[in-house]
Design a protein around this motif. Sequence first.
Motif, PDB file in Angstrom:
ATOM      1  N   GLU A  38       0.827  -1.215   0.000  1.00  0.00           N
ATOM      2  CA  GLU A  38       0.000   0.000   0.000  1.00  0.00           C
ATOM      3  C   GLU A  38       0.859   1.262   0.000  1.00  0.00           C
ATOM      4  O   GLU A  38       0.550   2.228  -0.703  1.00  0.00           O
ATOM      5  CB  GLU A  38      -0.943  -0.001   1.217  1.00  0.00           C
ATOM      6  CG  GLU A  38      -2.032  -1.052   1.122  1.00  0.00           C
ATOM      7  CD  GLU A  38      -2.756  -1.297   2.435  1.00  0.00           C
ATOM      8  OE1 GLU A  38      -3.906  -1.772   2.362  1.00  0.00           O
ATOM      9  OE2 GLU A  38      -2.194  -1.030   3.530  1.00  0.00           O
ATOM     10  N   VAL A  39       1.962   1.242   0.759  1.00  0.00           N
ATOM     11  CA  VAL A  39       2.871   2.394   0.781  1.00  0.00           C
ATOM     12  C   VAL A  39       3.482   2.587  -0.595  1.00  0.00           C
ATOM     13  O   VAL A  39       3.539   3.708  -1.120  1.00  0.00           O
ATOM     14  CB  VAL A  39       3.978   2.228   1.850  1.00  0.00           C
ATOM     15  CG1 VAL A  39       5.033   3.313   1.708  1.00  0.00           C
ATOM     16  CG2 VAL A  39       3.381   2.236   3.250  1.00  0.00           C
ATOM     17  N   ASP A  40       3.916   1.496  -1.201  1.00  0.00           N
ATOM     18  CA  ASP A  40       4.512   1.565  -2.530  1.00  0.00           C
ATOM     19  C   ASP A  40       3.526   2.136  -3.549  1.00  0.00           C
ATOM     20  O   ASP A  40       3.878   3.018  -4.338  1.00  0.00           O
ATOM     21  CB  ASP A  40       4.977   0.168  -2.963  1.00  0.00           C
ATOM     22  CG  ASP A  40       5.828   0.205  -4.207  1.00  0.00           C
ATOM     23  OD1 ASP A  40       6.881   0.869  -4.185  1.00  0.00           O
ATOM     24  OD2 ASP A  40       5.431  -0.441  -5.202  1.00  0.00           O
ATOM     25  N   GLU A  41       2.293   1.667  -3.514  1.00  0.00           N
ATOM     26  CA  GLU A  41       1.267   2.164  -4.433  1.00  0.00           C
ATOM     27  C   GLU A  41       0.983   3.652  -4.193  1.00  0.00           C
ATOM     28  O   GLU A  41       0.856   4.438  -5.133  1.00  0.00           O
ATOM     29  CB  GLU A  41      -0.022   1.358  -4.276  1.00  0.00           C
ATOM     30  CG  GLU A  41      -1.107   1.795  -5.237  1.00  0.00           C
ATOM     31  CD  GLU A  41      -2.406   1.018  -5.077  1.00  0.00           C
ATOM     32  OE1 GLU A  41      -3.396   1.435  -5.694  1.00  0.00           O
ATOM     33  OE2 GLU A  41      -2.442   0.008  -4.339  1.00  0.00           O
ATOM     34  N   MET A  42       0.917   4.049  -2.921  1.00  0.00           N
ATOM     35  CA  MET A  42       0.666   5.449  -2.599  1.00  0.00           C
ATOM     36  C   MET A  42       1.788   6.345  -3.124  1.00  0.00           C
ATOM     37  O   MET A  42       1.538   7.374  -3.742  1.00  0.00           O
ATOM     38  CB  MET A  42       0.523   5.649  -1.091  1.00  0.00           C
ATOM     39  CG  MET A  42       0.245   7.099  -0.724  1.00  0.00           C
ATOM     40  SD  MET A  42       0.789   7.643   0.914  1.00  0.00           S
ATOM     41  CE  MET A  42       2.465   7.104   1.046  1.00  0.00           C
ATOM     42  N   LEU A  43       3.033   5.937  -2.881  1.00  0.00           N
ATOM     43  CA  LEU A  43       4.163   6.746  -3.352  1.00  0.00           C
ATOM     44  C   LEU A  43       4.165   6.840  -4.876  1.00  0.00           C
ATOM     45  O   LEU A  43       4.403   7.911  -5.437  1.00  0.00           O
ATOM     46  CB  LEU A  43       5.483   6.158  -2.848  1.00  0.00           C
ATOM     47  CG  LEU A  43       5.737   6.306  -1.350  1.00  0.00           C
ATOM     48  CD1 LEU A  43       6.948   5.479  -0.938  1.00  0.00           C
ATOM     49  CD2 LEU A  43       5.912   7.760  -0.963  1.00  0.00           C
ATOM     50  N   LYS A  44       3.899   5.723  -5.540  1.00  0.00           N
ATOM     51  CA  LYS A  44       3.889   5.694  -7.003  1.00  0.00           C
ATOM     52  C   LYS A  44       2.797   6.597  -7.579  1.00  0.00           C
ATOM     53  O   LYS A  44       3.042   7.341  -8.532  1.00  0.00           O
ATOM     54  CB  LYS A  44       3.689   4.254  -7.480  1.00  0.00           C
ATOM     55  CG  LYS A  44       3.784   4.090  -8.974  1.00  0.00           C
ATOM     56  CD  LYS A  44       3.644   2.608  -9.343  1.00  0.00           C
ATOM     57  CE  LYS A  44       3.773   2.386 -10.818  1.00  0.00           C
ATOM     58  NZ  LYS A  44       3.640   0.969 -11.168  1.00  0.00           N
ATOM     59  N   CYS A  45       1.602   6.569  -6.984  1.00  0.00           N
ATOM     60  CA  CYS A  45       0.462   7.321  -7.511  1.00  0.00           C
ATOM     61  C   CYS A  45       0.421   8.769  -7.032  1.00  0.00           C
ATOM     62  O   CYS A  45       0.070   9.669  -7.805  1.00  0.00           O
ATOM     63  CB  CYS A  45      -0.847   6.644  -7.114  1.00  0.00           C
ATOM     64  SG  CYS A  45      -1.052   5.011  -7.840  1.00  0.00           S
ATOM     65  N   TYR A  51       8.989   8.847  -6.123  1.00  0.00           N
ATOM     66  CA  TYR A  51       8.838   7.396  -6.171  1.00  0.00           C
ATOM     67  C   TYR A  51      10.132   6.677  -6.541  1.00  0.00           C
ATOM     68  O   TYR A  51      10.508   5.708  -5.893  1.00  0.00           O
ATOM     69  CB  TYR A  51       7.714   6.997  -7.127  1.00  0.00           C
ATOM     70  CG  TYR A  51       7.528   5.508  -7.243  1.00  0.00           C
ATOM     71  CD1 TYR A  51       7.036   4.773  -6.178  1.00  0.00           C
ATOM     72  CD2 TYR A  51       7.865   4.830  -8.407  1.00  0.00           C
ATOM     73  CE1 TYR A  51       6.877   3.399  -6.260  1.00  0.00           C
ATOM     74  CE2 TYR A  51       7.701   3.453  -8.490  1.00  0.00           C
ATOM     75  CZ  TYR A  51       7.207   2.751  -7.415  1.00  0.00           C
ATOM     76  OH  TYR A  51       7.056   1.395  -7.501  1.00  0.00           O
ATOM     77  N   GLU A  52      10.806   7.137  -7.572  1.00  0.00           N
ATOM     78  CA  GLU A  52      12.035   6.468  -8.004  1.00  0.00           C
ATOM     79  C   GLU A  52      13.059   6.409  -6.885  1.00  0.00           C
ATOM     80  O   GLU A  52      13.696   5.386  -6.663  1.00  0.00           O
ATOM     81  CB  GLU A  52      12.636   7.173  -9.230  1.00  0.00           C
ATOM     82  CG  GLU A  52      11.846   6.942 -10.500  1.00  0.00           C
ATOM     83  CD  GLU A  52      11.710   5.475 -10.869  1.00  0.00           C
ATOM     84  OE1 GLU A  52      12.699   4.721 -10.801  1.00  0.00           O
ATOM     85  OE2 GLU A  52      10.580   5.070 -11.230  1.00  0.00           O
ATOM     86  N   GLU A  53      13.193   7.522  -6.153  1.00  0.00           N
ATOM     87  CA  GLU A  53      14.129   7.558  -5.039  1.00  0.00           C
ATOM     88  C   GLU A  53      13.703   6.610  -3.923  1.00  0.00           C
ATOM     89  O   GLU A  53      14.527   5.950  -3.304  1.00  0.00           O
ATOM     90  CB  GLU A  53      14.200   8.985  -4.486  1.00  0.00           C
ATOM     91  CG  GLU A  53      15.605   9.429  -4.204  1.00  0.00           C
ATOM     92  CD  GLU A  53      15.640  10.886  -3.805  1.00  0.00           C
ATOM     93  OE1 GLU A  53      15.827  11.129  -2.602  1.00  0.00           O
ATOM     94  OE2 GLU A  53      15.497  11.744  -4.685  1.00  0.00           O
ATOM     95  N   SER A  54      12.398   6.540  -3.676  1.00  0.00           N
ATOM     96  CA  SER A  54      11.901   5.705  -2.583  1.00  0.00           C
ATOM     97  C   SER A  54      12.076   4.222  -2.876  1.00  0.00           C
ATOM     98  O   SER A  54      12.168   3.418  -1.956  1.00  0.00           O
ATOM     99  CB  SER A  54      10.431   6.015  -2.292  1.00  0.00           C
ATOM    100  OG  SER A  54       9.596   5.500  -3.304  1.00  0.00           O
ATOM    101  N   LYS A  55      12.125   3.854  -4.168  1.00  0.00           N
ATOM    102  CA  LYS A  55      12.324   2.442  -4.518  1.00  0.00           C
ATOM    103  C   LYS A  55      13.710   1.968  -4.097  1.00  0.00           C
ATOM    104  O   LYS A  55      13.911   0.793  -3.862  1.00  0.00           O
ATOM    105  CB  LYS A  55      12.142   2.232  -6.024  1.00  0.00           C
ATOM    106  CG  LYS A  55      10.709   2.302  -6.469  1.00  0.00           C
ATOM    107  CD  LYS A  55      10.474   1.777  -7.872  1.00  0.00           C
ATOM    108  CE  LYS A  55      11.501   2.127  -8.873  1.00  0.00           C
ATOM    109  NZ  LYS A  55      11.165   1.740 -10.246  1.00  0.00           N
TER     110      LYS A  55
END
Length: 98
Positions: A38-45, A51-55
């Motif tokens: 859910e965190v990943d989806e939230m950051l991406k959207c 997002y790229e940095e957070s990956k």
Amino acid sequence: MQKSCEPTLGESCVMSLTALFYKYASKDGDASTMTKKEVDEMLKCEFPAFYEESKESDVISALDQDKDGKMSMAEFMILISALSCVCKQLIDTLSQSK
């Protein structure tokens, strides 16, 4: 008689951030925390510029104060604070370069 008034900017921001948390936290049926997915989806959207940095890092592990593998509302607000600081630094850098 009380006057009806619109929410202030601060109130609107808090309500929007709370709604954002619940939008993603409730996807798995438990609206009290966000899973890694859910965190990943939230950051991406919602934060595609970050997002790229957070990956590159595990955002939940970095902010997971209680080590439950999920993101609580309090941990979400720490993330929002960090993103706000990054935005301020970018604005300061851009305004200095003018």
